[in-house]
Design an enzyme around this catalytic site. Structure first.
Site, PDB file in Angstrom:
ATOM      1  N   ARG A  51       0.815  -1.222   0.000  1.00 48.53           N
ATOM      2  CA  ARG A  51       0.000   0.000   0.000  1.00 48.53           C
ATOM      3  C   ARG A  51       0.850   1.273   0.000  1.00 48.53           C
ATOM      4  NH1 ARG A  51      -1.209   2.346   4.667  1.00 48.53           N
ATOM      5  NH2 ARG A  51      -3.343   2.932   4.128  1.00 48.53           N
ATOM      6  N   ASP A 103      -1.397   8.398   7.882  1.00 54.03           N
ATOM      7  CA  ASP A 103      -1.671   7.129   8.562  1.00 54.03           C
ATOM      8  C   ASP A 103      -0.976   7.075   9.913  1.00 54.03           C
ATOM      9  OD1 ASP A 103      -3.295   5.786   6.833  1.00 54.03           O
ATOM     10  OD2 ASP A 103      -1.657   4.768   5.784  1.00 54.03           O
TER      11      ASP A 103
END
Ligand code: SAM
Length: 250
Positions: free
Chosen positions: A153, A168
């Site tokens: 990712r 994140d």
């Protein structure tokens, strides 16, 4: 990026790898998941990959020859890429290692089974011993999937929104701020007014301060390592003030 996965149970991988973002990334040619069955690198008719431990004791041990042969035939002798050994004895996998490995064109991952590996694999083939936490699973396949997911990712083009990974949790050194979506009010619980204000600077400051506050509460170990210089003026003052008041202050 190419993942070379060495396992005696390749069938475990397809359900996960053929779904969702990882499958899309592979179809776009951004990543390859190459499965190698360690049994294909054995020389006996039973395709033996394990044997009893020297010195006695319970459990079977993964033999060195098929693992060395498999990894070297795919990645070179010596291997020309990082070779990860999935083991509960390794360094616990984290976002920093995910970022480091995402820079590599090729990564090999060895998945164990049984009692463990012949020690010579650990000593002479592997570059990183990687654990996914302080508990013991039956095999290294789930840990390998987890590691590949976290790395994939981060590869350019994999996430629909390329900025998605920036905030994140663990990427910036803080846990991520809280998210809200429609409806504005649910069961009497309202979305914070600042998020509806349209004032981008105010929203950014609010998010930074929320991230600081929840990191301080949930992961005081992280807040102590965080460098306030990375923040803009208002959140920085907020963090400095919080650290002064906080019992977590070292
Ligand atoms: N006897 C081994 C020990 O104490 O280190 C544990 C062997 S475990 C039953 C079998 C395999 O599962 C390991 O070789 C490893 O590949 C994988 N495994 C189990 N727990 C893991 C963890 N926390 N992180 C990474 N891999 C793990």
């Amino acid at each position: 990026m190419k993942f070379e996965i060495f396992t005696i149970l390749p069938e475990i991988f397809s359900p996960y790898l053929s779904a969702s973002i990882l499958d899309k990334a592979a179809k776009k040619g951004l990543v390859e998941f190459n499965l190698h069955n360690i049994r294909d690198y054995t020389n006996d008719s039973h395709h033996t990959t394990d044997d009893t431990p020297y010195g006695g004791g319970g459990g079977m041990v993964m033999k060195p020859e098929p693992i060395f042969d498999a990894v070297e035939s795919v990645t070179g002798t010596p291997p020309q890429c990082p070779v990860l050994l999935m083991t509960p004895q390794g360094k616990v996998f984290d976002q920093e290692l995910a970022h480091t490995l995402a820079e590599e064109p090729q990564v090999a991952i060895i998945c164990g089974r049984y009692e463990g590996y012949d020690e010579r694999i650990r000593e002479h083939l592997v570059t990183h011993e990687v654990s996914i936490g302080d508990f013991v699973l039956t095999g290294g396949e789930l840990p390998a999937l987890l590691v590949m997911d976290a790395i994939t990712r981060l590869l350019p083009g994999v996430l629909g929104d390329p900025t998605g990974a920036i905030d994140d949790s663990h990427s910036s050194g803080l846990l991520e701020y809280p998210h809200y979506t429609r409806p504005v009010e649910y069961r009497g619980w309202r979305v914070p007014d600042v998020l509806l204000s349209g004032d981008h600077q105010k929203i950014e400051d609010w998010r930074s301060m929320q991230a600081i506050e929840r990191t301080n509460k949930k992961r005081p170990d992280m807040i102590l390592k965080f460098n306030p210089e990375e923040l803009s003026k208002k959140p920085r003052a907020f963090l400095i003030d919080l650290l002064k008041k906080s019992p977590n202050k070292s």
